[in-house]
Design a protein around this motif. Structure first.
Motif, short mmCIF file in Angstrom:
data_model
loop_
_atom_site.label_atom_id
_atom_site.label_comp_id
_atom_site.label_asym_id
_atom_site.label_seq_id
_atom_site.Cartn_x
_atom_site.Cartn_y
_atom_site.Cartn_z
N LEU A 180 22.47 -29.07 8.28
CA LEU A 180 23.51 -30.03 7.97
C LEU A 180 23.63 -30.14 6.46
O LEU A 180 22.65 -30.43 5.78
N SER A 181 24.81 -29.87 5.93
CA SER A 181 25.02 -29.93 4.49
C SER A 181 26.08 -30.97 4.15
O SER A 181 27.14 -31.00 4.76
N ILE A 182 25.77 -31.78 3.17
CA ILE A 182 26.73 -32.69 2.58
C ILE A 182 26.78 -32.32 1.10
O ILE A 182 25.77 -32.44 0.39
N LEU A 183 27.92 -31.83 0.67
CA LEU A 183 28.07 -31.45 -0.73
C LEU A 183 28.55 -32.66 -1.51
O LEU A 183 29.37 -33.44 -1.03
N SER A 184 28.05 -32.81 -2.72
CA SER A 184 28.48 -33.93 -3.54
C SER A 184 28.65 -33.48 -4.98
O SER A 184 28.06 -32.49 -5.42
N GLY A 185 29.47 -34.20 -5.68
CA GLY A 185 29.71 -33.91 -7.09
C GLY A 185 30.40 -35.08 -7.74
O GLY A 185 30.74 -36.07 -7.10
N LYS A 186 30.63 -34.94 -9.03
CA LYS A 186 31.32 -35.99 -9.77
C LYS A 186 32.43 -35.34 -10.59
O LYS A 186 32.21 -34.34 -11.26
N LEU A 187 33.62 -35.92 -10.49
CA LEU A 187 34.78 -35.44 -11.24
C LEU A 187 35.05 -36.43 -12.36
O LEU A 187 35.32 -37.60 -12.10
N GLU A 188 34.97 -35.98 -13.58
CA GLU A 188 35.19 -36.88 -14.70
C GLU A 188 36.34 -36.43 -15.58
O GLU A 188 37.03 -37.25 -16.16
N LYS A 189 36.56 -35.15 -15.67
CA LYS A 189 37.58 -34.63 -16.57
C LYS A 189 38.95 -34.62 -15.90
O LYS A 189 39.09 -34.23 -14.75
N ASN A 190 39.94 -35.06 -16.65
CA ASN A 190 41.35 -34.98 -16.23
C ASN A 190 41.69 -35.77 -14.97
O ASN A 190 42.72 -35.52 -14.37
N ILE A 191 40.83 -36.68 -14.53
CA ILE A 191 41.13 -37.50 -13.35
C ILE A 191 41.28 -38.94 -13.83
O ILE A 191 40.35 -39.51 -14.40
N ASN A 192 42.44 -39.53 -13.57
CA ASN A 192 42.69 -40.91 -13.96
C ASN A 192 42.38 -41.81 -12.78
O ASN A 192 43.23 -42.06 -11.91
N ASN A 193 41.14 -42.31 -12.73
CA ASN A 193 40.69 -43.12 -11.60
C ASN A 193 41.45 -44.44 -11.48
O ASN A 193 41.72 -44.90 -10.38
N LYS A 194 41.81 -45.03 -12.61
CA LYS A 194 42.56 -46.29 -12.57
C LYS A 194 43.93 -46.07 -11.91
O LYS A 194 44.36 -46.88 -11.09
N LYS A 195 44.57 -44.97 -12.26
CA LYS A 195 45.87 -44.66 -11.67
C LYS A 195 45.75 -44.39 -10.18
O LYS A 195 46.56 -44.87 -9.38
N LEU A 196 44.74 -43.62 -9.78
CA LEU A 196 44.53 -43.34 -8.36
C LEU A 196 44.24 -44.62 -7.57
O LEU A 196 44.75 -44.81 -6.46
N THR A 197 43.42 -45.50 -8.14
CA THR A 197 43.12 -46.76 -7.47
C THR A 197 44.38 -47.60 -7.31
O THR A 197 44.63 -48.14 -6.22
#
Length: 176
Positions: free
Chosen positions: A11-28
């Motif tokens: 069983l695999s759960i892949l995880s990562g973090k996206l920090e570059k070029n992603i506007n989290n405030k806009k997506l929220t």
């Protein structure tokens, strides 16, 4: 000398973090604006927390980043997006145990654009020989998880005053 490798359970759960070029405030904000367009208007239905999320340039940028991250990891394979939506948990809301395997996909994902992503836990649950196993995750802003669509999961109650936003995706894995 080893002559064979038979994997009978993995069983695999892949995880990562996206920090570059992603506007989290806009997506929220986009997700919160979509909350008026809920999949179900019945608060007793677990789809009540799900909202139809229109495709935007920021959401497209996020999906491209998720696909690129997967391609960098799984050489020779890519992802084809089948569906996406916003999952918004107001105070005291939780999400029932469910899977996405019946949705015609083989890989699902979730991304956390909101500042209070840690307000809830994402819990994966599976059964082996009658025993239930659970794996608890504490998401943070900008983190994503990719997991087999059949893998059942649920989300704990949001005990904060602010809505907790996650963006959910169903993909098919395709050979490049």
């Amino acid at each position: 000398m080893i002559s064979d490798n038979t994997i009978i359970y993995q069983l695999s759960i892949l995880s990562g973090k996206l920090e570059k070029n992603i506007n989290n405030k806009k997506l929220t904000l986009e997700a919160l604006n979509a909350s008026k367009n809920r999949v179900s208007t019945d608060p007793l239905n677990s789809l009540f927390e799900d909202s139809i999320l229109p495709m935007s340039s920021e959401l497209h940028r996020l999906i491209d980043a998720l696909i690129k991250s997967y391609e960098d990891y799984a050489k020779g394979y890519s992802l084809s997006l089948l569906s996406h939506w916003a999952h918004i948990q107001e105070k005291n809301m939780s999400c029932n145990l469910h899977g996405h395997g019946n949705d015609g996909c083989n890989l699902s994902g979730v991304y956390y654009p909101c500042e209070n992503a840690t307000a809830c836990r994402l819990v994966f649950q599976w059964e082996i020989e009658g025993n239930f196993n659970r794996h608890w995750l504490a998401p943070t802003q900008g983190v994503f998880y990719l997991f087999p669509s059949y893998l059942k999961h649920w989300v704990t109650r949001n005990l904060t005053e602010k809505p907790r936003v996650s963006l959910v995706f169903n993909f098919n894995i395709v050979s490049k």
